[in-house]
Write an enzyme that holds these catalytic residues in place. Structure first.
Site, mmCIF file in Angstrom:
data_model
loop_
_atom_site.group_PDB
_atom_site.id
_atom_site.type_symbol
_atom_site.label_atom_id
_atom_site.label_comp_id
_atom_site.label_asym_id
_atom_site.label_seq_id
_atom_site.Cartn_x
_atom_site.Cartn_y
_atom_site.Cartn_z
ATOM 1 N N ARG A 144 0.873 -1.183 0.000
ATOM 2 C CA ARG A 144 0.000 0.000 0.000
ATOM 3 C C ARG A 144 0.906 1.228 0.000
ATOM 4 N NH1 ARG A 144 -0.981 2.446 4.832
ATOM 5 N NH2 ARG A 144 -1.475 0.576 6.013
ATOM 6 N N HIS B 65 -3.402 4.206 5.043
ATOM 7 C CA HIS B 65 -4.534 3.272 5.162
ATOM 8 C C HIS B 65 -5.812 3.933 4.657
ATOM 9 C CE1 HIS B 65 -7.594 0.703 6.880
ATOM 10 N NE2 HIS B 65 -8.030 1.693 7.633
ATOM 11 N N TYR C 128 4.790 5.416 11.200
ATOM 12 C CA TYR C 128 5.110 4.010 11.469
ATOM 13 C C TYR C 128 5.927 3.312 10.385
ATOM 14 C CZ TYR C 128 0.704 3.376 8.803
ATOM 15 O OH TYR C 128 -0.290 3.423 7.868
#
Lengths: 336, 376
Positions: free
Chosen positions: B268, B272, B281
């Site tokens: 990805r 998100h 992160y």
């Protein structure tokens, strides 16, 4: 008319629904060769085969989620949850998927799933086998929730539930599975009272006693006992607890002016709370006394040897009747 | 039962992104694969160009979705940049009468199944839960509860079995969903009943901020054989491999051989959702490493090497992408919110006294805001 146990009436309801509609199939744990732990599906495997009587893996979310897929495909699954306390692993599939798919798709996808749940206590069962989870489902829009109290209703309402294009959570009091009653197996569904209608189980003039399912018998016993004390109780078997037939309920309350609700489930935010709130909204000016609840305690379901202290019995109902009648001999003493 | 391609149980295989079946190297060179080659023997330049076009158009939908969210036209958008090959490659292998059960990020599956421009944006704008009739494009409403749809796909496939057709249902979910009970129960049911269902697990390395290593210590495809389901781990940025793997799985299911499982290893590239901040992160180097594996660039290199990537072709694709993006934008900007009373519609199929009563009350309440009739 035949004399049948509730278990046999449900079995016959399933058999006729399956015979009438090839899209109806039953699924659950142990429902095939064993005929279900309560033998409710006895004989169906031999009659309809394994494609329509589906013994599933032991996974409640799996049973419910695959039923959703079958409904997507045009089937009408009748799911058996083995015991009330086992429904929780399937909770997400019921409240997020079964209940909402019609709304999410603006009516394009229907979920004609019947979720049969052997339900409630009084049979001395092990932990997780006697619970009353109905309030969780009543709170979820998109579901219909019914509870049966006699073999005739069990037979007719089950067939109505299966025929309904809405999902129906169908509570079967297991302590009544072996109770017998007259069942008209040839009744035309269209002529029978719809499953959403309440039934006046006993007429009375002083107090309206609202209940459903497993407590109907206890409520009727209480009404008989109260008669000796000169109190006339009208017992209403709600039959459907979502939606509630408030037309029947309010007609009774406007006549009696006093309301007692009884159910096995815990009190806090339970069906009784909703019933009293709704009755108060609709009938405030008719009430002669504050409505009373007679329920299970707000505790986890107790061990079998103690369940009689949890389940509302005849005396606890009569105590509440005393309170709404403002009688000084109330067992519970001070009211505030 | 063996799992193709991934061989040795080691602790790092869940993240070993090169232990995959592929037909195109990251540089776009066509390579042989003994498992996959026969499934793409008929793939010609027209098909390859079609897959390229689909991926470019999907990326444009995705870019437009992010832009519309940033401009306040959409409440949320779940980007799928980087996952175009997985979505297009698998969905383009389906037949129109197969049935797909996608998750919220499978924009490309909805596109490949025939979604209209408005179908990509109205749900994220908050106008609808499902913008299409699932039966019109044989694709279920995109699922937000993680993994719930895997069971629906299996149940649908059980219905297919009872109807005696050779249709297949497909469950799409991510690496995070592989931790869910529903996905594992779906594999149990699928294997037990031999249901004609294909599980497509898009391993995009991250479940919001949780890396795949939190979900799996062994390749996710390696779990399926334990359920009795053959599986394949493919390069999810290789559209040809995804197309081939899906044909392998579909063929098995159609022939009555039961379920199959594909783990598509991809990435990805974006957050998100537009509410997420992936810089908290994951590091830039990782993102850049994956950028060099871009599925569109990869197929472009193959087409160029074969002389199939001329100006006329790319011009047409860009025009189509522009037109689609304009359609998506127009759908968002011209959306009409339904009348207030419709909020109570379709809760039930049959009359319901509780809803009927609330509709009556709410209708009367709304009528209170209507202008008073003019006096004559």
């Amino acid at each position: 008319m035949a004399q049948l146990t509730m278990a046999k009436a449900i079995n016959e309801g399933l058999r006729r629904a399956m015979a009438d509609d090839p899209k109806v199939l039953v699924m659950g744990e142990d429902i095939g060769k064993l005929g279900g732990v309560f033998r409710i599906t006895d004989g169906l495997l031999g009659e309809f085969g394994a494609q329509r009587v589906v013994d599933t893996p032991l996974a409640e979310a799996g049973i419910m989620g695959t039923a959703v897929g079958l409904a997507f495909r045009g089937y009408r699954p009748v799911v058996e949850i083995q015991f009330d306390g086992f429904v929780y692993p399937a909770f997400d599939q019921i409240v997020c998927q079964v209940a909402k798919l019609r709304y999410r798709t603006r009516g394009n996808v229907t979920m004609p799933i019947t979720i049969r749940i052997p339900w409630a206590g009084g049979v001395g069962a092990a932990e997780h086998h006697s619970e009353s989870p109905e309030a969780y489902f009543v709170h979820t829009s998109g579901l219909r929730v019914v509870a049966v109290s006699n073999p005739q209703d069990a037979y007719v309402m089950l067939r109505q539930a299966i025929a309904s294009n809405d999902p129906v959570v169908f509570f079967e009091p297991k302590r009544l599975y072996h109770s017998k009653g007259e069942v008209d197996l040839d009744v035309q569904l269209a002529d029978a009272p719809p499953m959403g209608l309440a039934r006046v189980a006993r007429e009375g003039s002083d107090v309206t006693l609202l209940t459903y399912g497993s407590q109907v018998g206890t409520a009727l016993d209480a009404a008989t006992a109260a008669e000796d004390d000169g109190v006339s109780i009208e017992v209403i078997d709600l039959r459907s607890i979502s939606p509630v037939d408030y037309r029947t309920v309010t007609a009774s309350v406007r006549k009696t002016g006093r309301v007692v609700v009884t159910h096995e489930a815990a009190r806090e935010a339970g069906v009784g709370a909703e019933l009293i709130a709704s009755v108060t909204e609709r009938c405030f000016n008719y009430l002669e006394a504050a409505p009373q609840r007679v329920t299970g305690h707000d505790i986890p379901y107790p061990p079998a040897k103690l369940e009689k202290h949890h389940l509302p019995d005849l005396d606890r109902i009569l105590d509440a009747v005393d309170r709404v009648m403002d009688r000084p001999n109330s067992l519970s003493g001070v009211r505030d | 039962m063996t799992m193709t391609h991934t061989l040795t149980p080691t602790a790092d295989l869940a993240t070993d992104i090169d232990d995959v079946a592929r037909l195109l190297t990251p540089d776009g060179e066509r390579i042989a694969d003994p498992e996959l080659d026969r499934w793409v023997a008929d793939v010609d330049a027209i098909t390859l160009r079609g897959l390229y076009r689909d991926m470019v158009l999907l990326r444009r939908i995705d870019t437009e979705g992010v832009a519309l969210q940033r401009q306040g036209q959409l409440g949320l958008w779940p980007p799928c940049q980087g996952q175009e090959a997985t979505q297009i490659g698998t969905a383009r292998a389906l037949r129109a009468d197969d049935f797909a059960f996608p998750s919220y990020r499978e924009t490309g599956v909805v596109y490949a199944r025939g979604g209209k421009p408005s179908d990509f944006v109205l749900a994220w704008r908050g106008e609808e839960h499902s913008t299409y009739n699932p039966y019109d494009i044989n694709t279920a409403t995109q699922q937000i509860i993680i993994g719930a749809q895997a069971l629906h796909a299996v149940g649908y496939a059980m219905g297919v079995q009872r109807d005696g057709t050779d249709q297949v249902s497909v469950a799409y979910f991510g690496d995070g969903a592989s931790s869910q009970g529903d996905v594992n129960e779906a594999m149990v049911f699928a294997a037990s009943f031999g249901a004609p269902v294909v599980f497509v697990c898009t391993n995009n390395q991250w479940a919001i901020s949780e890396p795949v290593s939190v979900q799996a210590k062994f390749p996710i495809a390696g779990r399926a054989p334990g359920f009795g389901i053959p599986s394949m781990r493919v390069d999810g940025n290789d559209v040809l491999a995804c197309f081939a793997a899906m044909r392998w799985a579909l063929d098995m299911a159609r022939r009555g051989e039961g379920p199959a499982f594909i783990e598509a290893v991809t990435y990805r590239m974006g957050p998100h959702t537009t509410s997420d901040d992936p810089t908290r992160y994951r590091d830039k180097e990782e993102v850049e490493k994956w950028r060099r594996r871009d599925p569109i660039t990869r197929l472009e290199a193959l087409l160029r090497a074969r002389g199939e990537f001329d100006e006329a072709f790319i011009g047409t694709v860009e025009d189509d992408a522009d037109a689609l993006a304009a359609g998506v934008r127009e759908a968002a900007m011209t959306a009409t919110t339904r009348a207030p009373l419709t909020v109570l519609d379709n809760v039930y199929a049959e009359p319901h006294s509780g809803i009927d009563e609330q509709r009556e009350w709410f209708g009367a309440y709304l009528d209170g805001f209507a202008p008073a009739p003019e006096e004559v």
